[in-house]
Design a protein around this motif. Structure first.
Motif, short mmCIF file in Angstrom:
data_model
loop_
_atom_site.label_atom_id
_atom_site.label_comp_id
_atom_site.label_asym_id
_atom_site.label_seq_id
_atom_site.Cartn_x
_atom_site.Cartn_y
_atom_site.Cartn_z
N SER A 1 0.85 -1.18 0.00
CA SER A 1 0.00 0.00 0.00
C SER A 1 0.89 1.24 0.00
CB SER A 1 -0.90 0.00 1.24
OG SER A 1 -1.49 1.26 1.46
N ALA B 1 -4.46 5.73 0.76
CA ALA B 1 -4.06 6.14 2.11
C ALA B 1 -4.42 7.60 2.37
CB ALA B 1 -2.59 5.85 2.34
N ASN C 1 -10.40 7.51 2.17
CA ASN C 1 -9.55 6.73 3.06
C ASN C 1 -9.96 6.99 4.50
OD1 ASN C 1 -6.96 5.17 3.69
ND2 ASN C 1 -6.62 7.07 4.82
N GLU C 2 -10.27 5.91 5.21
CA GLU C 2 -10.60 5.96 6.63
C GLU C 2 -11.66 7.02 6.94
OE1 GLU C 2 -6.29 4.24 8.16
OE2 GLU C 2 -6.76 6.36 8.53
N SER D 1 -12.62 0.92 3.55
CA SER D 1 -11.24 1.32 3.87
C SER D 1 -11.19 2.04 5.22
CB SER D 1 -10.67 2.22 2.76
OG SER D 1 -9.29 2.42 2.91
N HIS E 1 -8.45 -1.61 7.82
CA HIS E 1 -7.03 -1.39 8.12
C HIS E 1 -6.66 -1.99 9.47
CE1 HIS E 1 -7.16 2.36 5.28
NE2 HIS E 1 -7.37 1.22 4.66
N GLU F 1 -4.59 -1.90 4.18
CA GLU F 1 -3.53 -1.08 4.76
C GLU F 1 -3.22 -1.65 6.14
OE1 GLU F 1 -3.86 3.23 4.64
OE2 GLU F 1 -2.79 3.36 6.57
N TYR G 1 1.12 2.42 13.93
CA TYR G 1 0.73 3.52 13.05
C TYR G 1 1.46 4.81 13.40
CZ TYR G 1 -2.76 4.98 16.64
OH TYR G 1 -3.40 5.38 17.79
N HIS H 1 1.60 -1.27 4.42
CA HIS H 1 1.80 0.12 4.04
C HIS H 1 3.29 0.41 3.90
CE1 HIS H 1 0.16 3.90 3.06
NE2 HIS H 1 0.73 4.55 4.05
#
Length: 462
Positions: A92, A126, A199-200, A243, A269, A316, A321, A356
């Protein structure tokens, strides 16, 4: 850690017991057994704090008591698992990486690394997906231009990889999304696996992309507007989603329920923890996450119930993180975590994982690069490489008898040719284990492939 994974280290099994101080250099072993007539009990293996030696079964060895534990490992089918191939383990990247000379047909170093993994899946999206804009339509965002897509298309076709391609949701219009989709689809062709919108979204309020009272119902309405416009421009191209970062009950499960009949791939994720948490250590990373398998089970069940034909992809994931931790995420132990994580996802019934990637900092990227120039393969890449060598059939779980408190794991793959692959991983710092493998795959020979590192914390050397 060696920076040339194209030279896989294959070590012939030793017939002698190794005594004295254990060498810490080998912590994972892939055994590929040939499907020949013979016995199903593989000769005993002693794994010394990660250093494995083939030998006769421990019961017949007068020095067997030198090991810290003696166990028999039995493999069994994973009821939810799908057949494995190299496309399970992908990468990713942030979408703004398209603007660097990274995904270009002349980047031979990156092409070679991807070819070593075999045909795979590249996810482009992302956080940067919502900070970029097709043809610079939104001022202040990174412009994604046709020439970037031209380079990407040529690159993935040369690598024989497919792409999950992300489109901005936070600051976009249906018309601009449709324009981008039309061009990308025309250039990527069959290399385009699926679209991803945003994303997210469960973090949109935290990022101040949306007001505090923004809800899932608002999200799905906006998502559908972009989806409909992109579908009209590129009929037949599947979508993935949502996602999400963390909020399975409020975003991921409702999305599967509401869109599962039209969206084949459910995405979510995973990171083990926050890099800024003082408890985020290599020891934590190498211990099983008690929340992982229940969450995967929930996702896989939801996708199946909704009729999502491509299942669940953790598109991801990585260690901690925020980019990972120096001397942890870029240490040899992370390679062992990667193998365990990929196999956990596989036996749970996921259809793939994207680690990622990107950048050259002391973090979790499997491939370190600066402005498109590859610097080195990191431990995470070696874990992926070892996994793809084994991922040639149906994944299997294992049982250890008797159970031990040593941090080790064993995974099996029943190959379609009748052979059997077994990965043995000792994550203990010093203790040794003598292992007998009961595979139910008759074999008279086996081929060991070692993954080597000087210590769990090593970030260089072999």
């Amino acid at each position: 850690m060696s920076s040339d994974p194209s030279k896989s280290d294959k070590t012939a099994p030793s017939s002698n017991r190794t005594s004295g101080t254990p060498h810490p250099g080998r912590r994972s072993l892939l055994i590929q057994m040939s499907a020949l007539l013979g016995v199903s009990l593989v000769p005993g293996l002693v794994i010394h704090g990660g250093n494995a030696f083939a030998q006769q079964p421990p019961a017949a060895d007068p020095e067997a008591a030198e090991t810290d534990a003696q166990i028999t490992v039995t493999f069994q089918p994973a009821s939810q698992a799908k057949n494995l191939d190299s496309r399970f383990a992908g990468l990713s990247y942030e979408k703004d990486k398209l603007t660097e000379p990274l995904f270009t047909p002349t980047n031979l170093a990156l092409l070679q690394l991807l070819r070593l993994l075999g045909p795979g899946v590249l996810r482009i999206g992302a956080n940067a997906v919502d900070r970029s804009s097709w043809n610079g339509a939104v001022k202040g965002l990174t412009p994604i231009l046709p020439e970037h897509i031209d380079a990407l298309a040529t690159f993935v076709q040369a690598a024989q990889w497919q792409v999950i391609y992300g489109v901005n949701m936070a600051r976009n219009t249906p018309e601009n999304a449709a324009s981008e989709a039309a061009y990308v689809a025309s250039r990527l062709g069959p290399s385009l696996l699926a679209w991803e919108i945003g994303n997210e979204p469960d973090l949109y309020r935290r990022h101040r992309y949306r007001p505090r009272d923004w809800t899932y119902e608002d999200y799905i309405r906006e998502w559908r507007a972009l989806r409909d416009a992109m579908s009209a421009a590129t009929p037949g191209i599947p979508f993935s989603g949502p996602s999400t970062a963390y909020n399975v009950p409020v975003f991921t499960l409702p999305f599967a329920r509401d869109e599962g009949s039209r969206v084949p791939l459910l995405t979510h994720h995973y990171y083990r923890a926050d890099r800024d948490d003082p408890d985020s250590t290599l020891d934590l990373l190498l211990r099983p996450d008690p929340n992982l398998m229940p969450e995967l089970d929930t996702l896989v069940a939801a996708a199946a119930e909704a009729g999502m034909t491509q299942g669940v992809r953790i598109d991801e994931a990585n260690s901690f993180y925020g980019g990972g931790l120096q001397n942890v995420s870029n240490a040899f132990g992370t390679a062992l975590w990667v193998m365990d994580f990929l196999f956990n996802c596989a036996v749970a019934g996921c259809t793939g994982v994207n680690l990622h990637s990107g950048g050259s900092g002391p973090g979790y990227t499997p491939i370190s690069e600066r402005e498109g120039v590859v610097i080195e393969a990191r431990p995470g890449f070696y874990g992926m490489f070892m996994f793809t060598l084994a991922a040639q059939g149906m994944p299997m779980t294992s049982m250890m008898d008797p159970p031990v408190d040593i941090n080790l794991s064993a995974w099996g793959v029943q190959r379609s040719d009748g052979g059997f692959n077994a990965i043995l991983i000792n994550k203990d710092k010093s203790r040794s284990v003598a292992m007998n493998l009961v595979t139910n795959a008759p074999a008279t020979s086996y081929d060991p492939i070692w993954l080597r590192g000087t210590s769990l914390t090593a970030s260089a050397g072999q």
